[in-house]
Design a protein around this motif. Structure first.
Motif, PDB file in Angstrom:
ATOM      1  N   VAL A 106     -14.489  24.195 -13.546  1.00  0.00           N
ATOM      2  CA  VAL A 106     -14.613  23.747 -14.953  1.00  0.00           C
ATOM      3  C   VAL A 106     -13.984  22.385 -14.922  1.00  0.00           C
ATOM      4  O   VAL A 106     -14.399  21.560 -15.613  1.00  0.00           O
ATOM      5  CB  VAL A 106     -14.626  24.876 -15.940  1.00  0.00           C
ATOM      6  N   ALA A 107     -12.466  22.507 -14.827  1.00  0.00           N
ATOM      7  CA  ALA A 107     -11.943  21.194 -15.130  1.00  0.00           C
ATOM      8  C   ALA A 107     -12.393  20.144 -14.012  1.00  0.00           C
ATOM      9  O   ALA A 107     -12.270  18.894 -14.659  1.00  0.00           O
ATOM     10  CB  ALA A 107     -10.332  21.615 -14.742  1.00  0.00           C
ATOM     11  N   CYS A 108     -12.923  20.321 -12.712  1.00  0.00           N
ATOM     12  CA  CYS A 108     -13.396  19.202 -11.948  1.00  0.00           C
ATOM     13  C   CYS A 108     -14.630  18.954 -12.741  1.00  0.00           C
ATOM     14  O   CYS A 108     -14.678  17.263 -12.925  1.00  0.00           O
ATOM     15  CB  CYS A 108     -13.478  19.948 -10.582  1.00  0.00           C
ATOM     16  N   ARG A 109     -15.565  19.434 -13.238  1.00  0.00           N
ATOM     17  CA  ARG A 109     -16.687  19.126 -13.572  1.00  0.00           C
ATOM     18  C   ARG A 109     -16.394  18.353 -15.090  1.00  0.00           C
ATOM     19  O   ARG A 109     -17.172  17.251 -15.037  1.00  0.00           O
ATOM     20  CB  ARG A 109     -17.745  20.335 -13.985  1.00  0.00           C
ATOM     21  N   GLU A 110     -15.697  18.732 -15.694  1.00  0.00           N
ATOM     22  CA  GLU A 110     -15.308  17.949 -16.980  1.00  0.00           C
ATOM     23  C   GLU A 110     -14.784  16.632 -16.606  1.00  0.00           C
ATOM     24  O   GLU A 110     -14.792  15.585 -17.470  1.00  0.00           O
ATOM     25  CB  GLU A 110     -14.516  18.800 -18.052  1.00  0.00           C
ATOM     26  N   ILE A 148     -19.703  39.638 -10.096  1.00  0.00           N
ATOM     27  CA  ILE A 148     -19.120  38.169  -9.725  1.00  0.00           C
ATOM     28  C   ILE A 148     -17.779  38.385  -9.970  1.00  0.00           C
ATOM     29  O   ILE A 148     -17.202  38.521 -11.106  1.00  0.00           O
ATOM     30  CB  ILE A 148     -19.955  37.112 -10.458  1.00  0.00           C
ATOM     31  N   LEU A 149     -16.959  37.800  -9.068  1.00  0.00           N
ATOM     32  CA  LEU A 149     -15.567  37.830  -9.168  1.00  0.00           C
ATOM     33  C   LEU A 149     -14.984  36.576  -9.306  1.00  0.00           C
ATOM     34  O   LEU A 149     -13.790  36.262  -9.264  1.00  0.00           O
ATOM     35  CB  LEU A 149     -15.014  38.389  -7.830  1.00  0.00           C
ATOM     36  N   THR A 150     -15.742  35.455  -9.456  1.00  0.00           N
ATOM     37  CA  THR A 150     -15.395  34.048  -9.440  1.00  0.00           C
ATOM     38  C   THR A 150     -16.131  33.371 -10.788  1.00  0.00           C
ATOM     39  O   THR A 150     -16.622  32.547 -10.818  1.00  0.00           O
ATOM     40  CB  THR A 150     -15.758  33.069  -8.283  1.00  0.00           C
ATOM     41  N   LEU A 151     -15.977  34.194 -11.792  1.00  0.00           N
ATOM     42  CA  LEU A 151     -16.609  33.777 -13.197  1.00  0.00           C
ATOM     43  C   LEU A 151     -15.818  32.384 -13.611  1.00  0.00           C
ATOM     44  O   LEU A 151     -14.650  32.208 -13.549  1.00  0.00           O
ATOM     45  CB  LEU A 151     -16.497  34.856 -14.410  1.00  0.00           C
ATOM     46  N   ARG A 152     -16.695  31.703 -14.288  1.00  0.00           N
ATOM     47  CA  ARG A 152     -16.047  30.337 -14.995  1.00  0.00           C
ATOM     48  C   ARG A 152     -15.964  30.436 -16.480  1.00  0.00           C
ATOM     49  O   ARG A 152     -16.764  31.136 -17.119  1.00  0.00           O
ATOM     50  CB  ARG A 152     -17.025  29.216 -14.785  1.00  0.00           C
ATOM     51  N   PRO A 153     -14.807  30.101 -16.971  1.00  0.00           N
ATOM     52  CA  PRO A 153     -14.690  30.244 -18.278  1.00  0.00           C
ATOM     53  C   PRO A 153     -15.768  29.316 -19.103  1.00  0.00           C
ATOM     54  O   PRO A 153     -16.240  28.474 -18.512  1.00  0.00           O
ATOM     55  CB  PRO A 153     -13.309  29.736 -18.598  1.00  0.00           C
ATOM     56  N   GLY A 198     -12.660  29.498 -11.041  1.00  0.00           N
ATOM     57  CA  GLY A 198     -13.679  29.192 -11.921  1.00  0.00           C
ATOM     58  C   GLY A 198     -13.054  28.299 -12.856  1.00  0.00           C
ATOM     59  O   GLY A 198     -13.661  27.128 -13.322  1.00  0.00           O
ATOM     60  N   ALA A 199     -11.801  28.349 -13.407  1.00  0.00           N
ATOM     61  CA  ALA A 199     -11.202  27.613 -14.211  1.00  0.00           C
ATOM     62  C   ALA A 199     -10.978  26.196 -13.587  1.00  0.00           C
ATOM     63  O   ALA A 199     -11.308  24.919 -14.369  1.00  0.00           O
ATOM     64  CB  ALA A 199      -9.816  27.972 -14.834  1.00  0.00           C
ATOM     65  N   ALA A 200     -10.537  26.046 -12.335  1.00  0.00           N
ATOM     66  CA  ALA A 200     -10.368  25.107 -11.581  1.00  0.00           C
ATOM     67  C   ALA A 200     -11.842  24.218 -11.253  1.00  0.00           C
ATOM     68  O   ALA A 200     -11.934  22.872 -11.507  1.00  0.00           O
ATOM     69  CB  ALA A 200      -9.842  25.044 -10.281  1.00  0.00           C
TER      70      ALA A 200
END
Length: 265
Positions: free
Chosen positions: A33-37, A260-265, A29-31
């Protein structure tokens, strides 16, 4: 003599093992979010791949896609008419209005997380925004069906129902990509059973029990359901050139409802 048919269940994990999968999923999820940003005009999909790999490795995990059957990237980066499995490339440079789908996986302590997210580079057209929203709504419908006692095909039926509900909501049709779908997941990224994105009464008889885990991943298009694989043996594109979206979460069945096991921060 009556022969009893063996009960088939979707592989299940203990509560502690689900926590371990959630730790891997949080890194995914963190990865994402980083890609989207970072997904702004002028950035290449290879740039996004490097960002995702850095996030994953700095968290102490390993990119599960990199080297998988020879795949060269840490993410699948699928832009516009690419449905899934797009190879990150310095030649694929994002432009305003692009519809981007990033699929990402990570392994932490032997457990896998797998998730995908579609989003726009800047503002999306109305068509593309509705396509992405419809795919997300289909995913959410599938997640809601992850309850004890349901069969795998109940999840497939729910995903398709979510798509049909989105069609009514937006007043348009969407293509459900044929031949691709979700899967079991745990200490391997791709496990049985296969999870179709539409109702198929002849398949998906495995039962969900507490601890069962599936990667749910609807893929929709603005046109037809037919696709082709490019000469790189990975990139899947729509045959009619219409845009596609892909949303995915790794989800567990629990006594308290879907987790959900792949929550995004």
């Amino acid at each position: 003599m009556v022969r009893l048919r063996k009960r088939r269940v979707v592989p299940f994990r203990s509560a502690g093992e689900l926590d371990a999968m959630a730790a891997a999923g949080a890194i995914v999820g963190a990865a994402l979010v980083a890609c989207r940003e970072a997904a702004v005009p002028g950035v290449s999909t290879l740039d996004l791949d490097e960002i995702a790999e850095t996030v994953i490795r700095e968290a102490g995990a390993v990119p599960s896609f990199k080297g998988y059957h020879g795949f060269p990237g840490s993410i699948c980066s699928s832009v516009n008419d690419v449905v899934v499995h797009g190879i990150p490339s310095s030649a694929t440079v994002l432009a305003p209005g692009d519809l981007v789908s990033i699929d990402c996986g990570a392994i932490l302590d032997g457990w896998h997380g797998d998730s995908a997210w579609s989003f726009g580079v800047g503002a999306l057209s109305r068509d593309d925004s509705e396509l992405s929203d419809a795919t997300r709504l289909s995913l959410e419908a599938g997640i809601a069906a992850m309850i004890p006692g349901n069969k795998v095909n109940d999840v497939s039926r729910a995903i398709e129902a979510g798509t049909r509900a989105a069609e009514k909501r937006f007043g348009r049709s969407f293509g459900i990509v044929e031949g691709y779908g979700g899967h079991g997941i745990g200490r391997e990224m791709h496990m049985d059973p296969f999870l179709a994105n539409e109702d198929n009464p002849g398949r998906g008889k495995e039962e969900l029990v507490v601890g069962s885990t599936l990667a749910i991943e609807p893929m929709l298009t603005l046109g037809g359901s037919d696709t082709s694989i490019l000469d790189d043996d990975w990139t899947v594109v729509t045959d009619d050139g219409t845009r596609a979206a892909h949303w995915e979460h790794t989800v567990a069945v629990t006594e308290d409802g879907p987790r959900i096991l792949t929550l995004r921060p």
